[in-house]
Design a protein around this motif. Structure first.
Motif, short mmCIF file in Angstrom:
data_model
loop_
_atom_site.label_atom_id
_atom_site.label_comp_id
_atom_site.label_asym_id
_atom_site.label_seq_id
_atom_site.Cartn_x
_atom_site.Cartn_y
_atom_site.Cartn_z
N GLN A 1 0.73 -1.27 0.00
CA GLN A 1 -0.03 -0.14 -0.17
C GLN A 1 0.75 1.35 -0.07
O GLN A 1 0.29 2.24 -0.22
N SER A 2 2.15 1.14 0.39
CA SER A 2 2.97 2.29 0.38
C SER A 2 3.67 2.43 -0.75
O SER A 2 4.48 3.40 -1.24
N SER A 3 3.58 1.45 -1.79
CA SER A 3 4.50 1.46 -3.00
C SER A 3 4.14 2.78 -3.97
O SER A 3 5.12 3.46 -4.50
N VAL A 4 3.04 2.99 -4.24
CA VAL A 4 2.66 4.13 -5.22
C VAL A 4 3.14 5.45 -4.41
O VAL A 4 3.64 6.25 -5.21
N PRO A 5 2.78 5.82 -3.11
CA PRO A 5 3.44 7.07 -2.61
C PRO A 5 4.90 7.12 -2.64
O PRO A 5 5.40 8.14 -2.74
N ALA A 6 5.65 6.02 -2.39
CA ALA A 6 7.17 6.00 -2.28
C ALA A 6 7.63 6.14 -3.44
O ALA A 6 8.57 6.90 -3.82
N PHE A 7 6.97 5.47 -4.70
CA PHE A 7 7.32 5.77 -6.08
C PHE A 7 7.16 7.17 -6.41
O PHE A 7 7.85 7.87 -7.06
N VAL A 8 6.16 7.82 -6.12
CA VAL A 8 5.77 9.38 -6.48
C VAL A 8 6.80 10.20 -5.77
O VAL A 8 7.33 11.00 -6.34
N LEU A 9 6.91 9.80 -4.61
CA LEU A 9 7.91 10.87 -3.68
C LEU A 9 9.31 10.76 -4.13
O LEU A 9 9.84 11.40 -4.60
N LEU A 10 10.02 9.52 -4.67
CA LEU A 10 11.22 9.26 -5.15
C LEU A 10 11.14 9.98 -6.65
O LEU A 10 12.36 10.36 -6.94
N LEU A 11 10.43 9.77 -7.33
CA LEU A 11 10.35 10.43 -8.72
C LEU A 11 10.16 11.76 -8.48
O LEU A 11 11.12 12.33 -9.39
N LEU A 12 9.65 12.46 -7.82
CA LEU A 12 9.52 13.91 -7.71
C LEU A 12 11.01 14.34 -7.32
O LEU A 12 11.43 15.38 -7.59
N ASP B 1 12.16 -1.40 -9.05
CA ASP B 1 12.10 -2.40 -8.33
C ASP B 1 11.12 -2.28 -7.29
O ASP B 1 11.06 -3.18 -6.42
N LEU B 2 10.28 -1.21 -7.26
CA LEU B 2 9.49 -0.80 -6.07
C LEU B 2 8.04 -1.89 -6.09
O LEU B 2 7.65 -2.14 -5.30
N PHE B 3 7.81 -2.19 -7.44
CA PHE B 3 6.46 -2.89 -7.40
C PHE B 3 6.56 -4.29 -7.47
O PHE B 3 5.64 -4.88 -6.92
N PRO B 4 7.70 -4.94 -8.19
CA PRO B 4 7.71 -6.30 -7.95
C PRO B 4 8.06 -7.04 -6.74
O PRO B 4 8.67 -5.93 -6.04
N PRO B 5 7.55 -8.07 -6.47
CA PRO B 5 7.93 -8.59 -5.20
C PRO B 5 9.66 -8.89 -4.91
O PRO B 5 10.01 -9.03 -6.16
N ILE B 6 10.10 -8.99 -3.78
CA ILE B 6 11.40 -8.82 -3.76
C ILE B 6 12.24 -10.16 -4.34
O ILE B 6 13.24 -10.14 -4.73
N THR B 7 11.30 -11.02 -4.52
CA THR B 7 11.91 -12.54 -5.11
C THR B 7 11.95 -12.45 -6.46
O THR B 7 12.59 -13.15 -6.89
N ASP B 8 11.51 -11.36 -7.04
CA ASP B 8 11.47 -11.09 -8.39
C ASP B 8 12.32 -9.95 -8.87
O ASP B 8 12.16 -9.46 -10.18
N ARG B 9 13.15 -9.51 -8.23
CA ARG B 9 13.82 -8.30 -8.40
C ARG B 9 15.42 -8.81 -8.82
O ARG B 9 16.21 -8.91 -8.20
N TYR B 10 15.32 -9.13 -9.93
CA TYR B 10 16.72 -9.84 -10.65
C TYR B 10 17.45 -8.78 -11.08
O TYR B 10 17.04 -7.57 -11.43
#
Length: 311
Positions: A21-32, A83-92
């Motif tokens: 649930q924090s992925s989108v806010p974190a993505f927007v903040l980091l992008l800005l 890498d924010l949205f894929p699960p940790i196991t899929d972050r290659y």
């Protein structure tokens, strides 16, 4: 079980750990933040390069810092965003990409110190030897200082990363938001004594020379200002030196927090967050501190904005 060397070149990168649930806010903040870093730093370099009145050693040397800040942010932030949205196991991540990111991250951190050292030298000459400033800080000297700052950082980091790349690998998970030197040698089951010795020496030499040169420079500047009764000189010295010191302190404190947190394994999540902030906070603040604090730059920015809005 006997350790064995992995031939696969695909690693799992932990990345930034946030709840879904924090992925989108974190993505927007980091992008800005990333957009702000790039626009402010590149904008400042363009402004200094286009305005002949700003073609002075202090501003030209600061271009090194802005370029380095934009480079450092680009090294870390886009990968964190992807890498924010894929699960940790899929972050290659490919091993070679991990090596490149680690190299760039350490090169950025090292260049920050060396660039601030040459900027301190410029302030020292300007305030302690003003009559000879133009003769000493020629275009040739500015180029020589800039090249020496980048070359020294490059050589130190090439050895640092080279010592880790030579090791065989028996692990494939990088427990860090991004790849760095420690992440690389922790993938190995071999002895990393040489890595630790050089890493310690690298840190001591870089921090020691950085702290020593900046401290000595500002002590001499303080002595000159205290012994001088020229209020205009003292005011100008205080303004430019306070700006430089603010940038240095922000960078130094950010780096020290990471080193201190390394001593407390149970605070690993805090250390990982601090390591991200090191590549985000100083680059975001440096251009603002210099752009708004230095009168000549501030005036040019105001003129540009009023010209654009008036047209």
């Amino acid at each position: 079980m006997e350790n064995h060397t992995l031939n696969i070149d695909i690693l799992i990168l932990e990345g930034l750990k946030v709840s879904p649930q924090s992925s989108v806010p974190a993505f927007v903040l980091l992008l800005l933040i990333y957009i702000f870093i790039m626009v402010s730093n590149i904008g400042l370099v363009v402004l200094i390069s286009m305005e002949r009145s700003l073609h002075q050693p202090m501003y030209l040397l600061f271009c090194n810092m802005s370029i380095n800040d934009a480079f450092g942010a680009t090294t870390i932030i886009p990968r964190l965003l992807s890498d924010l949205f894929p699960p940790i196991t899929d972050r290659y991540i490919h091993y070679i990409d991990c090596v490149v990111q680690a190299f760039c991250a350490h090169f950025n951190a090292s260049a920050t110190h060396t660039v601030l050292m040459i900027m301190a030298f410029d302030r020292y000459v300007a305030i302690c030897n003003p009559l000879r400033y133009a003769a000493i800080m020629t275009n040739r000297m500015v180029v020589a200082l800039s090249l020496s700052a980048w070359t020294l950082a490059l050589l130190m980091v090439v050895i640092l990363i080279g010592l880790s790349v030579r090791l065989s690998r028996c692990r494939w998970i990088v427990f860090h938001p991004f790849c760095d030197n420690a992440s690389l040698f922790k993938l190995s089951c071999e002895s990393v004594l040489l890595n630790n010795i050089y890493g310690l020496g690298y840190t001591v030499v870089l921090l020691g020379s950085s702290i020593g040169s900046v401290t000595l420079t500002y002590l001499k500047i303080a002595i000159v200002c205290l012994s001088s009764k020229n209020k205009a000189l003292n005011s100008k010295a205080l303004q430019t030196c306070a700006t430089h010191l603010a940038v240095y302190v922000i960078m130094f404190v950010s780096g020290c927090v990471i080193i201190i947190l390394h001593r407390f394994p149970h605070l690993s999540d805090h250390r990982k967050l601090a390591s991200i902030l090191f590549h985000v906070v100083p680059p975001a603040m440096n251009a603002v501190i210099y752009g708004l604090q230095i009168k000549a730059v501030r005036q040019k920015i105001v003129i540009m904005f009023t010209r654009n809005t008036g047209g």
